[in-house]
Structure formats: structure tokens, C-alpha cells
Design a protein around this motif. Structure first.
Motif, short mmCIF file in Angstrom:
data_model
loop_
_atom_site.label_atom_id
_atom_site.label_comp_id
_atom_site.label_asym_id
_atom_site.label_seq_id
_atom_site.Cartn_x
_atom_site.Cartn_y
_atom_site.Cartn_z
N ILE A 6 -23.59 12.69 33.48
CA ILE A 6 -22.23 12.13 32.95
C ILE A 6 -21.75 11.18 33.85
N ILE A 7 -21.24 9.96 33.51
CA ILE A 7 -20.68 9.22 34.29
C ILE A 7 -19.49 8.63 33.79
N THR A 8 -18.51 8.57 34.48
CA THR A 8 -17.00 8.29 34.05
C THR A 8 -16.85 6.84 34.55
N GLY A 9 -16.20 6.14 33.72
CA GLY A 9 -16.00 4.63 33.96
C GLY A 9 -17.36 3.85 34.12
N GLY A 10 -18.22 4.21 33.32
CA GLY A 10 -19.60 3.42 33.32
C GLY A 10 -19.82 2.11 32.62
N LEU A 83 -22.98 14.86 37.62
CA LEU A 83 -21.82 14.27 37.37
C LEU A 83 -21.39 13.12 38.34
N VAL A 84 -21.11 11.90 38.05
CA VAL A 84 -20.88 10.91 38.72
C VAL A 84 -19.55 10.21 38.57
N ASN A 85 -18.48 10.49 39.33
CA ASN A 85 -17.11 9.89 38.98
C ASN A 85 -16.82 8.55 39.69
N THR A 86 -16.98 7.67 38.64
CA THR A 86 -16.50 6.02 39.19
C THR A 86 -15.28 5.77 38.41
N ALA A 87 -14.73 6.36 37.54
CA ALA A 87 -13.55 5.87 36.86
C ALA A 87 -12.43 5.85 37.77
N GLY A 88 -11.82 4.60 37.82
CA GLY A 88 -10.78 4.37 38.93
C GLY A 88 -9.91 3.34 38.52
N VAL A 89 -8.66 3.28 39.26
CA VAL A 89 -7.93 1.85 38.96
C VAL A 89 -7.39 1.50 40.41
N TYR A 90 -6.99 0.24 40.34
CA TYR A 90 -6.63 -0.28 41.55
C TYR A 90 -5.18 -1.23 41.26
N GLU A 91 -4.27 -1.08 41.94
CA GLU A 91 -3.13 -2.11 41.98
C GLU A 91 -2.31 -2.02 43.14
N GLU A 92 -1.85 -3.17 43.67
CA GLU A 92 -1.35 -3.05 44.95
C GLU A 92 0.37 -2.99 44.89
N ALA A 93 1.02 -2.45 45.90
CA ALA A 93 2.43 -2.28 46.16
C ALA A 93 2.73 -1.98 47.41
N PRO A 94 3.63 -2.74 48.24
CA PRO A 94 4.35 -2.08 49.30
C PRO A 94 4.81 -0.70 49.29
N VAL A 95 4.71 0.01 50.34
CA VAL A 95 5.48 1.45 50.17
C VAL A 95 7.03 1.17 49.84
N ASP A 108 -3.19 10.04 39.48
CA ASP A 108 -3.78 10.61 38.64
C ASP A 108 -5.13 10.49 37.91
N THR A 109 -5.41 8.95 37.98
CA THR A 109 -6.72 8.58 37.71
C THR A 109 -7.88 8.90 38.73
N ASN A 110 -7.57 8.14 39.79
CA ASN A 110 -8.69 8.20 40.91
C ASN A 110 -9.04 9.62 41.83
N LEU A 111 -7.86 10.46 41.82
CA LEU A 111 -7.96 11.70 42.28
C LEU A 111 -7.92 12.98 41.21
N THR A 112 -7.05 13.20 40.87
CA THR A 112 -6.72 14.34 39.69
C THR A 112 -7.70 14.02 38.58
N GLY A 113 -7.95 12.95 38.33
CA GLY A 113 -9.25 12.80 37.24
C GLY A 113 -10.47 13.15 37.57
N THR A 114 -10.84 12.98 38.99
CA THR A 114 -12.26 13.41 39.32
C THR A 114 -12.06 14.97 39.45
N ASN A 135 -18.81 11.45 43.96
CA ASN A 135 -17.32 10.92 43.95
C ASN A 135 -17.38 9.44 44.47
N LEU A 136 -17.12 8.55 43.98
CA LEU A 136 -17.06 7.13 44.37
C LEU A 136 -15.67 7.03 45.19
N ALA A 137 -15.72 7.12 46.54
CA ALA A 137 -14.70 7.02 47.23
C ALA A 137 -14.46 5.51 47.73
N SER A 138 -14.18 5.13 48.91
CA SER A 138 -14.11 3.93 49.38
C SER A 138 -14.00 3.85 50.81
N VAL A 139 -14.26 2.54 51.59
CA VAL A 139 -13.84 2.48 53.11
C VAL A 139 -12.50 2.71 53.31
#
Length: 254
Positions: A6-10, A83-95, A108-114, A135-139
Motif C-alpha cells: 500500500i502506498i498512500t499519496g502515490g 505500507l509506505v506512508n507518503t501522503a502529506g500536505v504543506y502550508e506555511e504560517a508563522p506561529v 491530521d494528514t502527515n502524522l495522525t493519518g500515518t 514513513n516519509l519524514a523530512s529533514v
């Protein structure tokens, strides 16, 4: 025995490259994505891979959607091995002034969805005494970025989640690893380049060169390189590699 993945976000980026790589290796690939019910997106995927593979609509944020998707894969193929979890979203915002909507959708998408995907497939993997979870994380899981509190938090959370999954799966032949790339030449990166061109008036070559120069190797990581790493980790040769995060950083930590 042919393995079932299974590959999410494939449908794009690294997920697509991984789907192509595993399919070429003889793995039965099943893709779940929010656009999985879009005939045009599915047709484009089949054209890119060169063969029809299973694509189903999936919202990893929704437990019922996750359960129905995994149940369908098991009903159609009898098991889930990878299972390869690649589904993810990205949107910038200051704290300061960060909206709940951006925070909630990112977490909800990147962490809870995984987590929900792992929770759904892990009983079967434990029962069959074999499983590979990537799991596809990131630096960004290791380093902060301004205006990226939600994204960095979601990716850092994957590291803690993976350690727990690794320990619970170790005695049952189930491994869990994460991959943390730096900039990869994907559709998402192209959007960043397009936005910077629009904001600054710089040429595409200038902006592209800036990203390439951001690591000591002077070249962007390619999706196929991530796919080759995944192919190794899900193979029998990757049996003892678990509870590990592999940074594909081209010598740069940003």
C-alpha cells in the motif's frame, strides 16, 4: 510469494516514484489518495507507470476511509506486506497568527493519518509474521524552519511514532523505518520555485540553481533515489533495519 504494498499519496512526487519502483520489482501495488476517485488522475498514473494498478480514494484523516481502504486491499489480495506512508500536505504560517485550520490539516494528514494507516495494517502484519512500514519524514523532523511549526511538528512526530511501532513489531517480523529527505525535485518543489519566481522576478534557472546550491553536492535529490532506498528497506535485506530514520540530505542539514 508476490508481496502486496500500500502506498498512500502515490499519485505524484516520491509516492509515484516508489509505486513505479515497487511495481517494476514485481510487487502488487495499491495506491490510496484523495484524488483516487478522479478518472483523469488515475489514467495519468497508469500512463506514467505503464500498467494499470489499483487506485482507490482514500482520506488518511478519516478512520472509516482508512478501514474501508485496507479492508478492500485485503479482500482483493489477501494480505498487506508493505505500507509506505507518503501522503502529506504543506502550508506555511508563522506561529503568531497561525490558524487552527493549517495546524489541524497538517497534523491530521502527515502524522495522525500515518498512525491510522499503521493501526489498520499492523494486526495483519503481526499475524503473518512479516511487515515493512516506511514513513516519509523530512529533514524538517530534525531542524526547525521559520513559518513551518505545523510541518516540522508533524514530521518530528513521525520519528516518535516509528520508534513505538518498531518495538511492538520487532518480535513479529514487522519493521518500521522513516526516510528524511532534504529538497527533492518533485511537483511540490516546483510550486516553491514558481512562487519565488512570481515574488522576486528571478529566472527559473536562478531559482533552481539556488535550491541546488543549498547542499554540498550541488544537486537536488531525485524521487527515484528515494524509491530505490524504499525498495531496499522493504526487501529481505532490510530485515534488521528498524527504529531508524535515514536522512537523505546530500550533505546538508539546511
Amino acid at each position: 510469494m508476490t508481496k502486496v504494498a500500500i502506498i498512500t499519496g502515490g499519485l505524484s512526487g516520491m509516492g509515484l516514484a516508489i509505486a513505479k519502483r515497487l511495481h517494476a520489482a514485481g510487487t502488487t501495488v495499491c495506491i490510496g489518495a484523495r484524488r483516487g476517485n478522479d478518472p483523469a488522475a488515475v489514467a495519468k498514473l497508469h500512463e506514467q507507470i505503464g500498467a494499470p494498478i489499483a487506485v482507490v480514494g482514500l482520506d488518511v484523516r478519516d478512520s472509516a476511509s482508512v478501514a474501508a481502504f485496507v479492508e478492500k486491499v485485503v479482500a482483493d489480495h489477501g494480505r498487506v506486506d508493505i505500507l509506505v506512508n507518503t501522503a502529506g500536505v504543506y502550508e506555511e504560517a508563522p506561529v503568531i497568527g497561525h490558524s487552527d485550520q493549517i495546524w489541524d490539516d497538517t497534523i491530521d494528514t502527515n502524522l495522525t493519518g500515518t498512525f491510522k494507516m499503521i493501526r489498520a495494517v499492523m494486526p495483519g502484519m503481526v499475524a503473518q509474521k512479516f511487515g515493512r512500514i516506511i514513513n516519509l519524514a523530512s529533514v524538517a523532523a530534525h531542524n526547525g524552519m521559520p513559518d513551518n511549526a505545523a510541518y516540522c511538528t508533524s514530521k518530528a512526530g513521525l520519528l516518535g511514532l516509528g520508534r513505538c511501532v518498531s518495538l511492538e513489531g520487532a518480535a513479529h517480523g514487522v519493521t518500521c523505518t522513516s526516510i528524511s529527505p532534504t529538497w527533492v525535485e518533485t511537483e511540490m518543489l516546483k510550486q516553491f520555485v514558481d512562487q519565488e519566481i512570481a515574488d522576486t522576478g528571478a529566472t527559473r534557472a536562478e531559482v533552481q540553481a539556488k535550491y541546488e546550491a543549498s547542499n554540498p553536492q550541488g544537486a537536488l535529490v531525485q524521487p527515484s533515489e528515494i524509491a530505490d532506498l524504499v525498495a531496499f528497506l522493504v526487501s529481505d535485506a532490510g530485515r534488521a533495519i528498524t527504529m531508524e530514520d535515514i536522512q537523505v540530505n546530500a550533505g546538508s542539514l539546511w
